[in-house]
Write a protein that holds these residues in place. Structure first.
Motif, PDB file in Angstrom:
ATOM      1  N   ARG A   4      20.714  40.487  28.729  1.00 16.97           N
ATOM      2  CA  ARG A   4      20.163  42.564  28.565  1.00 16.97           C
ATOM      3  C   ARG A   4      19.082  42.472  27.610  1.00 16.97           C
ATOM      4  O   ARG A   4      19.423  41.482  26.844  1.00 16.97           O
ATOM      5  CB  ARG A   4      21.756  42.838  28.324  1.00 16.97           C
ATOM      6  CG  ARG A   4      22.332  42.794  29.320  1.00 16.97           C
ATOM      7  CD  ARG A   4      24.030  43.747  29.038  1.00 16.97           C
ATOM      8  NE  ARG A   4      24.758  43.893  30.062  1.00 16.97           N
ATOM      9  CZ  ARG A   4      24.957  44.513  30.721  1.00 16.97           C
ATOM     10  NH1 ARG A   4      24.088  45.670  30.578  1.00 16.97           N
ATOM     11  NH2 ARG A   4      25.502  44.436  32.055  1.00 16.97           N
ATOM     12  N   PRO A   5      17.931  43.484  27.876  1.00 19.82           N
ATOM     13  CA  PRO A   5      17.348  43.130  27.074  1.00 19.82           C
ATOM     14  C   PRO A   5      17.711  43.746  25.678  1.00 19.82           C
ATOM     15  O   PRO A   5      18.671  45.376  26.064  1.00 19.82           O
ATOM     16  CB  PRO A   5      16.342  44.489  28.034  1.00 19.82           C
ATOM     17  CG  PRO A   5      16.864  44.941  28.883  1.00 19.82           C
ATOM     18  CD  PRO A   5      17.394  43.644  29.096  1.00 19.82           C
ATOM     19  N   VAL A   6      17.514  44.590  24.905  1.00 20.41           N
ATOM     20  CA  VAL A   6      18.312  44.567  23.427  1.00 20.41           C
ATOM     21  C   VAL A   6      16.489  45.425  22.476  1.00 20.41           C
ATOM     22  O   VAL A   6      16.668  44.205  21.613  1.00 20.41           O
ATOM     23  CB  VAL A   6      19.277  43.948  22.779  1.00 20.41           C
ATOM     24  CG1 VAL A   6      19.779  45.025  21.296  1.00 20.41           C
ATOM     25  CG2 VAL A   6      20.637  43.639  23.326  1.00 20.41           C
ATOM     26  N   GLY A   7      16.562  45.698  23.440  1.00 23.52           N
ATOM     27  CA  GLY A   7      14.202  46.573  21.876  1.00 23.52           C
ATOM     28  C   GLY A   7      14.351  45.927  22.677  1.00 23.52           C
ATOM     29  O   GLY A   7      13.896  45.202  23.482  1.00 23.52           O
ATOM     30  N   PRO A   8      12.636  45.408  22.728  1.00 21.31           N
ATOM     31  CA  PRO A   8      11.213  45.158  22.946  1.00 21.31           C
ATOM     32  C   PRO A   8      11.551  43.500  22.384  1.00 21.31           C
ATOM     33  O   PRO A   8      10.655  42.671  22.851  1.00 21.31           O
ATOM     34  CB  PRO A   8      10.071  45.815  21.552  1.00 21.31           C
ATOM     35  CG  PRO A   8      11.124  46.416  20.870  1.00 21.31           C
ATOM     36  CD  PRO A   8      12.151  46.291  20.817  1.00 21.31           C
ATOM     37  N   HIS A   9      12.429  43.234  21.489  1.00 18.42           N
ATOM     38  CA  HIS A   9      12.198  41.784  20.664  1.00 18.42           C
ATOM     39  C   HIS A   9      13.698  41.124  20.737  1.00 18.42           C
ATOM     40  O   HIS A   9      13.394  40.341  19.396  1.00 18.42           O
ATOM     41  CB  HIS A   9      11.453  41.966  19.033  1.00 18.42           C
ATOM     42  CG  HIS A   9       9.803  42.532  19.272  1.00 18.42           C
ATOM     43  ND1 HIS A   9       8.874  41.593  19.755  1.00 18.42           N
ATOM     44  CD2 HIS A   9       9.764  43.446  18.617  1.00 18.42           C
ATOM     45  CE1 HIS A   9       8.132  42.030  19.479  1.00 18.42           C
ATOM     46  NE2 HIS A   9       8.123  43.486  19.115  1.00 18.42           N
ATOM     47  N   ALA A  10      14.236  41.473  21.613  1.00 16.54           N
ATOM     48  CA  ALA A  10      15.392  40.368  21.697  1.00 16.54           C
ATOM     49  C   ALA A  10      16.571  41.296  22.996  1.00 16.54           C
ATOM     50  O   ALA A  10      16.224  41.778  23.679  1.00 16.54           O
ATOM     51  CB  ALA A  10      16.732  41.138  20.917  1.00 16.54           C
ATOM     52  N   LEU A  11      17.532  39.811  23.152  1.00 21.27           N
ATOM     53  CA  LEU A  11      18.083  39.634  24.557  1.00 21.27           C
ATOM     54  C   LEU A  11      19.764  38.963  24.315  1.00 21.27           C
ATOM     55  O   LEU A  11      19.916  38.706  23.208  1.00 21.27           O
ATOM     56  CB  LEU A  11      17.005  38.462  24.832  1.00 21.27           C
ATOM     57  CG  LEU A  11      16.124  38.638  25.761  1.00 21.27           C
ATOM     58  CD1 LEU A  11      15.337  37.298  27.192  1.00 21.27           C
ATOM     59  CD2 LEU A  11      15.934  40.079  27.399  1.00 21.27           C
ATOM     60  N   LEU A  12      20.193  39.999  24.589  1.00 23.96           N
ATOM     61  CA  LEU A  12      21.340  39.854  24.269  1.00 23.96           C
ATOM     62  C   LEU A  12      21.815  39.023  26.063  1.00 23.96           C
ATOM     63  O   LEU A  12      21.977  39.441  27.065  1.00 23.96           O
ATOM     64  CB  LEU A  12      22.487  40.558  24.402  1.00 23.96           C
ATOM     65  CG  LEU A  12      23.653  40.937  24.512  1.00 23.96           C
ATOM     66  CD1 LEU A  12      24.976  40.560  22.515  1.00 23.96           C
ATOM     67  CD2 LEU A  12      24.954  41.716  24.743  1.00 23.96           C
ATOM     68  N   ALA A  13      22.360  37.329  25.513  1.00 24.92           N
ATOM     69  CA  ALA A  13      22.802  36.099  26.948  1.00 24.92           C
ATOM     70  C   ALA A  13      24.561  36.969  27.190  1.00 24.92           C
ATOM     71  O   ALA A  13      25.547  36.519  25.738  1.00 24.92           O
ATOM     72  CB  ALA A  13      22.729  35.232  26.606  1.00 24.92           C
TER      73      ALA A  13
END
Length: 197
Positions: A4-13
């Motif tokens: 899942r994207p978490v803002g423009p510069h992070a991903l949550l797996a």
């Protein structure tokens, strides 16, 4: 694995359990993924400082699902077993205080992730059948060094703070020291053995 994207510069797996989250985080830290931070939790891993989310998605698809071998030996934590909830845990486990101490010291724990307070490691290893409920009403102050259980997790309070875990003992080990090269004694991936003080 769900990303899942978490803002423009992070991903949550989202990986579903603590073992998988730890395995993914340990693999990611050695895989050269080009991210600033890798933060494991109970069922997720946050990748922060991601320049190219699509490239990271491709790289994460290469994870085998197995954690890498842990390269460090276990940290031994000496415990004085005299906690306020020791009798409750003994009753819950259908044993006596000596039985709680034996089971706790025989369990191989591993730090899955840190949170709540600097140096507070969520230690996995206790079988789900020995899970204990949190207190109905948290204590306003749990002393520094308290060794406690909640669900199937074990933890050691690095500072005095409020808390709702079942306290079974105490230790004098410094869990957080900002002057050390690695401030957290029980960083994710660290094997932990409790021994009677």
């Amino acid at each position: 694995m769900r990303l899942r994207p978490v803002g423009p510069h992070a991903l949550l797996a989202e990986v579903g359990d603590a073992r998988s989250a730890l395995g993914l985080a340990l693999w990611a830290r050695t895989a050269g993924l080009g991210v600033l931070e890798v933060v494991p939790a109970a069922e997720t891993v946050l990748f922060d400082g991601v320049d190219d989310p699509d490239r990271l998605r491709e790289r994460l698809a290469g994870w085998s699902g197995e954690p890498p071998a842990v390269s460090r030996g276990p940290v031994e934590v000496p415990v004085t077993y005299d906690g306020d909830d020791l009798d409750f845990v003994a009753d819950r486990w259908g044993t006596d205080v000596a039985g709680v101490v034996e089971r706790h010291t025989a369990t191989g724990f591993v730090s899955s992730f840190c949170g709540f307070a600097p140096g507070f490691a969520y230690l996995a290893g206790l079988d789900e059948q020995w899970a204990v409920p949190r207190l109905d009403t948290p204590r306003s102050r749990v002393p520094v060094g308290a060794v406690a259980l909640a669900g199937s997790w074990c933890g050691v309070y690095p500072t005095a703070s409020p808390g709702g875990w079942r306290v079974i003992g105490r230790t004098d080990v410094a869990l957080w020291d900002a002057t050390r090269a690695e401030p957290a004694l029980l960083a994710p991936g660290t094997p932990v053995r409790f021994v009677r003080a």
